[in-house]
Design an enzyme around this catalytic site. Structure first.
Site, short mmCIF file in Angstrom:
data_model
loop_
_atom_site.label_atom_id
_atom_site.label_comp_id
_atom_site.label_asym_id
_atom_site.label_seq_id
_atom_site.Cartn_x
_atom_site.Cartn_y
_atom_site.Cartn_z
N HIS A 199 73.00 9.94 45.39
CA HIS A 199 72.32 11.21 45.12
C HIS A 199 73.31 12.20 44.52
CE1 HIS A 199 73.25 13.70 49.07
NE2 HIS A 199 74.30 13.02 48.68
N CYS B 244 79.91 17.14 46.16
CA CYS B 244 78.54 16.60 46.23
C CYS B 244 77.75 16.89 44.96
CB CYS B 244 77.81 17.19 47.44
SG CYS B 244 78.61 16.79 48.99
N HIS C 210 77.19 10.30 43.86
CA HIS C 210 77.97 9.59 44.86
C HIS C 210 76.94 8.98 45.83
CE1 HIS C 210 77.13 13.43 46.74
NE2 HIS C 210 77.41 12.89 47.90
N HIS D 123 75.75 7.28 50.05
CA HIS D 123 75.91 7.22 51.50
C HIS D 123 75.14 6.03 52.09
CE1 HIS D 123 77.75 11.18 51.77
NE2 HIS D 123 76.80 11.68 51.01
N ASP E 232 65.95 2.93 49.90
CA ASP E 232 67.11 2.03 50.01
C ASP E 232 67.53 1.48 48.65
OD1 ASP E 232 69.09 0.55 51.40
OD2 ASP E 232 67.84 -1.24 51.22
#
Lengths: 136, 136, 136, 136, 136, 136
Positions: free
Chosen positions: E15, E34, E40, E42, E80
Site C-alpha cells: 500500500h 509510508c 511498501h 506488510h 491478500d
C-alpha cells in the site's frame, strides 16, 4: 548457492504414551500424566526445513506452496483432529512420543523431495517442549 | 535413531556488565547503559537442547520432566529473582554477559546428562538479542 | 468514526518490591523472591492504546510515530536499563509494582495527548503476568 | 570459547516475484499470487547470527549494538518501506525471493565483520515461511 | 450466557499512504516513509471478535469455521497479495491506513452476522502497531 | 485506583464435541472433525484477568502467586492431561466447547476472589481460535 527453506504447519491431536510390553505400573510411573488411559492432547507445531541448491532461474530452493501441499497430504490431513494412538496406523506399533511423530513425519515427507535435498523436522508438542529429527 | 529434545525455561534477574580491570570511563564507554552501577534486569529465556540416541523402548531421547528438574535445580533456582552480579557466586569473577551465562548454564547442566549426549544452550536476553553455546 | 490505535514498546529494568513501613519479615513474607534486597529484573513490554476520533483527512487516529516519541521521551528513556527502585524518582515513595509502573506511565503519557482521547496502558512484567490501567 | 550471538531486526517492504526471461503466462503459473504486477508486501523478520571466539576481557562475542548498526546501515535502511523490485538496486537483476534477499543481506553484512566470524542469516517472509543462508 | 469468540487471519499486501488533496510535500512530510510512491508492504494480522449469546444446544457462540469462511470471502481473498492502493476498489477514495482497513473489514463482515451480534476488529500492521474498530 | 491484573496458564487436554440429543449424522455435520469419536486434543492457553481496587499499601491488585494457585487448584490440576469428555465431571452434561470450558473456569475461579473483583476469562483453543467470558 546452498540455502534452507522452511514451512510451519499445525495439527491438533489426542494421544496416550504407553508401552504395551511394560506393566501398567511401569507405564504410569514412567510416562506420568501422559499415560492417562483416556488420552490427552496437544496443538502440535511442525517446522519442515529443506536444504539444498537454490534454482538460479526462479530464485526458489523449493516452492513453499508445493512443500505445504506435501506436508498437508502426508502429515496434517492424517494427524489433525485425530487420536494418534487409535486412528493413525503409523502408531499401531510405535509409541506416539514427539520423537516418534517427528520420525514418521520425516519419512512421509522425504520421499516426495528431490533426493539431493536434506530434510530437518522440528516438532513442538507444547511451547516449552520440542524435538528435532533429520534422518540420522 | 538420533534426535534432539529441547526444554524452554525462564528466569528473571538483575545484572551489571562491568570489567573491574578497566577504568570506569572505559566500562561506561564500552558497555553503555548495561554498565549502570545500580543494575538493570531482564526476563531471560533459556532453551536447553539435548542430542543423542532415542531409547527404542520408551520412544524418549530424554524424559523432559527430568531435564526440567535438572535445569531448575542447576540454573533457574540459582539465577531467578537474583542479582547475578551480587547474589550468584558463578559471576564473582566473570562478567554476567549473555555469553557467560550460557557458558555457566552449559557446564551446570552437562554434568547431569548421559556423557554420550550433546548439549546446546540458547539464551535470549531480550526478544531481539540472544546467544548460543555448545561446549566448544 | 471512533477507533483505537496502539503502540508496543519495551524497557529492561531492575527493581525491588518493598514497603518501608513494613518490617523486613513482613516484606519478605508478602513479596517473596521479589523482595530480594539486591534487586532482580524484567524485560517490560508496554502497550499504549489511544481511543478517539479518526481524522478523516489523514485516516489516522494519531500518528504512531508521534506516539512512539512520546512513549520514549516519557517512559522508555527514563525507565530502560535503570533500577526503578534507585534511579527513577517516580518510585521514591511508590513501590514499583507493575500496577504502579502502569499508573506512572499513564500519567506521563496522558498529558501529551489530545484531551478528548482516552488512554489505556497494558504492562507485561513477564509473558505470564501483566496489568492494565486506564486512568480510573 | 566459541559461541554465537544473534540480533533480530525487521523491515516492511513491497515486492513482485517475476523472471523477465519467462513469458507472462509462465510467471503467473509459477509464482501465482506473488507475481501480481502491482506488487504485494511483507513484514520481514531478519535474524543475523555471528559465530566465533568470545573475547575473554569483555565477555562479548560481538557488541550487539555494533551488529545492530551494521544491519541497519546495510539492510534495514535500504530495504525498509521500499519496493524491493523498484527502489533497491540489489534486485535490478535478481528476483527478490526470500532466498535472494537473505543472500544479499549476508554479503552486505559479512564484509563488516571480523573475517574469522561465521555468519548465518534467517529471514522470515511470513510467520510460516522462512529461509536460511550461511554463505555456501 | 453472553461470550465472545474470535478468529485470527492474515493477509500480505502492499500500500501507499497518500491524500490526493494534499501537495506532494505535505504528503511526504506527514506520512514519511509510508508515502513512498512505489509502495511498501506488510503482513497484516486480523482478529475478528464476535460477541453475543451462546447457543445452549451446540455450546457455540458462532461456528468459527463459518466465521473463517466469511473473513476469507470478504477480506482475505480481496486483500491478500494485493496492492491495496491499486487493486482494491474499497480504497479508491479512501487512504489505506490501518484504521481505514479495519473500518472496511468491519463493514464487510458485519452484514453476514446475526444482527444481534456485536463485532470488534483488531488489525496488526506490524507487531508493534495495531488498531481496533467496533462500528462506532 | 482501579486496575486489572492477569495471569496466563496452560493445560493440554483431549475432548470430543458432541450433543447426545442429536443424531450421529447431525453431530458429524455440525461439529465436523471436532466430532471424532476417538477424540482429538489441544494445548489450551488460559488468561485470567481480575479487575478491582489496587491496595495502596502493597501496590498489588491481587498477588499473582495467589491467583496462580487458585487457577492451578481449580482449573489446571483438573483439566491438564485429561480427556475433558471422559475424565472431568464438569462436562458430564455439558459439551466441552471453548465457550463452555471458559464458563466453567470462570465459575470455579470466581468463588475464591474478593466479591468486589470482576473476572474475565480468555481461552485460546488454538493460536487462531479463542473465546472470552466475563460472567454475563
Amino acid at each position: 548457492m546452498i540455502a534452507s527453506a522452511s514451512r510451519v504447519e499445525h495439527f491438533n491431536a489426542a494421544h496416550r504414551l504407553h508401552n504395551p510390553k511394560w506393566s501398567d505400573e511401569k507405564n504410569a510411573a514412567f510416562f506420568g500424566l501422559c499415560n492417562n488411559k483416556n488420552y490427552h492432547g496437544h496443538n502440535y507445531k511442525l517446522i519442515v526445513k529443506v536444504t539444498g541448491k537454490v534454482d538460479p532461474e526462479s530464485g526458489y530452493l523449493i516452492d513453499l506452496k508445493v512443500l505445504k501441499d506435501i506436508i498437508r497430504k502426508e502429515v496434517t490431513d492424517r494427524f489433525d483432529h485425530k487420536n494418534l494412538s487409535v486412528d493413525v496406523p503409523d502408531f499401531d506399533d510405535l509409541n506416539p512420543t514427539a520423537e516418534n511423530i517427528a520420525y514418521m513425519a520425516w519419512h512421509r515427507i522425504k520421499k516426495h523431495l528431490n533426493p539431493q535435498f536434506e530434510l530437518h523436522i522440528t516438532l513442538y508438542e507444547t511451547e516449552r517442549n520440542f524435538v528435532e529429527y533429520d534422518g540420522r
